[in-house]
Design an enzyme around this catalytic site. Sequence first.
Site, PDB file in Angstrom:
ATOM      1  N   GLY A 170       3.136 -12.643   0.113  1.00 48.10           N
ATOM      2  CA  GLY A 170       4.044 -12.792  -0.989  1.00 48.10           C
ATOM      3  C   GLY A 170       5.300 -11.904   0.023  1.00 48.10           C
ATOM      4  O   GLY A 170       5.519 -12.258   1.096  1.00 48.10           O
ATOM      5  N   SER A 191      -3.672 -16.957   0.730  1.00 51.20           N
ATOM      6  CA  SER A 191      -3.008 -16.663  -0.470  1.00 51.20           C
ATOM      7  C   SER A 191      -3.600 -17.449  -1.422  1.00 51.20           C
ATOM      8  O   SER A 191      -4.217 -18.436  -0.860  1.00 51.20           O
ATOM      9  CB  SER A 191      -1.580 -16.441  -0.421  1.00 51.20           C
ATOM     10  OG  SER A 191      -1.333 -17.928  -0.124  1.00 51.20           O
ATOM     11  N   ARG A 249      -3.646  -2.163  -2.550  1.00 57.51           N
ATOM     12  CA  ARG A 249      -4.310  -1.237  -3.338  1.00 57.51           C
ATOM     13  C   ARG A 249      -5.508  -0.882  -2.672  1.00 57.51           C
ATOM     14  O   ARG A 249      -6.209  -1.370  -2.031  1.00 57.51           O
ATOM     15  CB  ARG A 249      -4.439  -1.784  -4.731  1.00 57.51           C
ATOM     16  CG  ARG A 249      -3.144  -1.514  -5.482  1.00 57.51           C
ATOM     17  CD  ARG A 249      -2.666  -0.450  -5.879  1.00 57.51           C
ATOM     18  NE  ARG A 249      -1.519  -0.299  -6.795  1.00 57.51           N
ATOM     19  CZ  ARG A 249      -0.253  -0.173  -6.294  1.00 57.51           C
ATOM     20  NH1 ARG A 249      -0.151  -0.223  -5.047  1.00 57.51           N
ATOM     21  NH2 ARG A 249       0.577  -0.202  -7.289  1.00 57.51           N
ATOM     22  N   GLU A 278      -7.420   7.716  -5.260  1.00 57.26           N
ATOM     23  CA  GLU A 278      -6.253   8.689  -4.917  1.00 57.26           C
ATOM     24  C   GLU A 278      -6.093   9.778  -5.693  1.00 57.26           C
ATOM     25  O   GLU A 278      -6.251   9.672  -6.997  1.00 57.26           O
ATOM     26  CB  GLU A 278      -5.156   7.976  -4.683  1.00 57.26           C
ATOM     27  CG  GLU A 278      -5.171   6.594  -3.641  1.00 57.26           C
ATOM     28  CD  GLU A 278      -3.902   5.726  -3.696  1.00 57.26           C
ATOM     29  OE1 GLU A 278      -3.124   5.996  -4.478  1.00 57.26           O
ATOM     30  OE2 GLU A 278      -3.965   4.681  -3.015  1.00 57.26           O
ATOM     31  N   HIS A 296      -0.183   6.976   0.343  1.00 55.69           N
ATOM     32  CA  HIS A 296       0.224   6.153  -0.406  1.00 55.69           C
ATOM     33  C   HIS A 296       1.794   6.172  -0.489  1.00 55.69           C
ATOM     34  O   HIS A 296       2.272   6.381  -1.481  1.00 55.69           O
ATOM     35  CB  HIS A 296      -0.485   5.919  -2.160  1.00 55.69           C
ATOM     36  CG  HIS A 296      -0.061   4.836  -2.807  1.00 55.69           C
ATOM     37  ND1 HIS A 296      -0.812   4.463  -3.855  1.00 55.69           N
ATOM     38  CD2 HIS A 296       1.077   3.968  -2.791  1.00 55.69           C
ATOM     39  CE1 HIS A 296      -0.371   3.149  -4.166  1.00 55.69           C
ATOM     40  NE2 HIS A 296       0.810   3.036  -3.596  1.00 55.69           N
TER      41      HIS A 296
END
Lengths: 332, 332
Positions: A170, A191, A249, A278, A296
């Site tokens: 992206g 992708s 993520r 997290e 993060h």
Amino acid sequence: MASYANQECFQSNDDLPIVLLHRLPSFNSPLKDILQPHFHLLDPADSPEPASSFLSCHAKSVRALICIYNTPLSAETLNLLPSLELIVAASAGVDHIDLEECRCRGIIMTNASTAFAEDAADHAVALLIDVCRRISTADRFVRAGLWPVKRDCSLGFKMGRKRVGIVGLGRIGFEVGKRLEAFGCSIAYNSRKKKPSVPFSYHANVLDLAEDSDALILCCSLTEQTHHIINKDVLEALGKEGVIINVGRGALIDEKVLVQFLLRGDIGGAGLDVFENEPDVPRELFELDNVVLSPHRAIFTSESLEALHELVFTNLKAFFSNKPLQSVFQIE
Amino acid sequence: MASYANQECFQSNDDLPIVLLHRLPSFNSPLKDILQPHFHLLDPADSPEPASSFLSCHAKSVRALICIYNTPLSAETLNLLPSLELIVAASAGVDHIDLEECRCRGIIMTNASTAFAEDAADHAVALLIDVCRRISTADRFVRAGLWPVKRDCSLGFKMGRKRVGIVGLGRIGFEVGKRLEAFGCSIAYNSRKKKPSVPFSYHANVLDLAEDSDALILCCSLTEQTHHIINKDVLEALGKEGVIINVGRGALIDEKVLVQFLLRGDIGGAGLDVFENEPDVPRELFELDNVVLSPHRAIFTSESLEALHELVFTNLKAFFSNKPLQSVFQIE
């Protein structure tokens, strides 16, 4: 100057378009103050009522919702919003939102990846150079006063000219590739589909990409399809000198497996901005010099937060004026 | 494969060209083993004699010398070598060599900046991103177990799109500029002369460059002219949010003044690979989160050491065959 600062507001609050602010009570975003003059904001987190009864009473006609950072947005909540047409996600990842429910209902979603792309890409490159050249390790070494004593800390290895595989091309992935080309790296990517306009070489699956790469950089969304996309097989294919970087993520990687690979020296290093649970980070990683850890924050600069606020405002304005939206997230 | 590995050696040691290895006894470079089959090496550090009497007795006819890393090479030593024509410096900087004596004697010098340029540039960019995005700080924060407790560490600022001024546009400086352009930075530079072939904008002096820059990156040699080139005036011109990166030599900066600017918050941050009194680093810097420190290792990767060995070998071979030298350092 941000465009919302240029807009005058002659309407009374009641004439303003209604927007639902969906947030955890602890997420006090400056967006509220920025949007307040331009929209009639409903904020359940500010009400003494339980969120569900607030929504049932006040949000039946709501057409647009802003989801602040990674506040979970479940099918149950969405079911209380029968008129909802638009979700403006104030985040790059959207795995905290029930995408299947949105797809079924035909709800349009925008995310913040265009606002965050450059900073997220900078952070990914920073983690890769840091792992290769042991910058954080060197900084610890000097601050611990070890230089006059040991004279030498561990030698890094060259980052330039390496083969880098980007998982998810992206906006963020593209910006990463553009930067790393200037270091002489050769860029390939995986992708969902090959992108004809992109100069990088395409691999249809991550395993092949890992086999042909010295480093993998994870820039894709977390979905059912990408959950644990980096598993034992991919790490083995990446090999003993391979480096893995994650600014997507945490659950893109099978974290327990990665920790074992790092502890056994079966992979060259890792730069991780995101984790499966997290803010908990596997403590075994704290002792390793070939690992760089950040909490993060790949997208957090004052400049990218400003760009986020601008994007959210612009999209809400566009929606209520029937104009085209920016940074639309394709739900598949 | 390195070219020295391809060369067969049919000559006896006595027929080989004589090369003097100039090194501190603690500098055990692999170069010795690499060059041994191809040259008759004289190594005073390996002899029980004092260096000066070794040189007086054995080095009168020596035409070529390799200076290992930053071993000091004084006029006194050079005076013991009346036949010396070539110094092959196995380092990028040459401030440890008496340049004035070399200039007067017409001694040719090569350095290793072409071998080191890419890695030094990568390191400079790494320090800049690290200072801007607080990577090492974030890594310390996570390793200290603070993420679950404090939730948030200090916000960095965007590196991309900044105005970067490069001081010294040799090979290393040029490689830095090339990389940072891909981050959307605008690049300007200062050097002795304007370089017509370079797309970056030229500033005739460092003070003007500092005034027009968000970050300065020092990539120049240390000479009498560049000693303390970064002083109080330049730091003031760079300003409160300015960042300074040094991969050149420590004494390019007036270090005491820089420390004061950092402690008072009169400059935005610093990424330092080199210091005025290595291995001593001002301890006041150890507490600062806007500073990244590395122990003079911008060029140290296994790949660049391999490139250095190749360059030294190639230059010695070229010299004794009357062929053109690479990476010649212009003594001015």
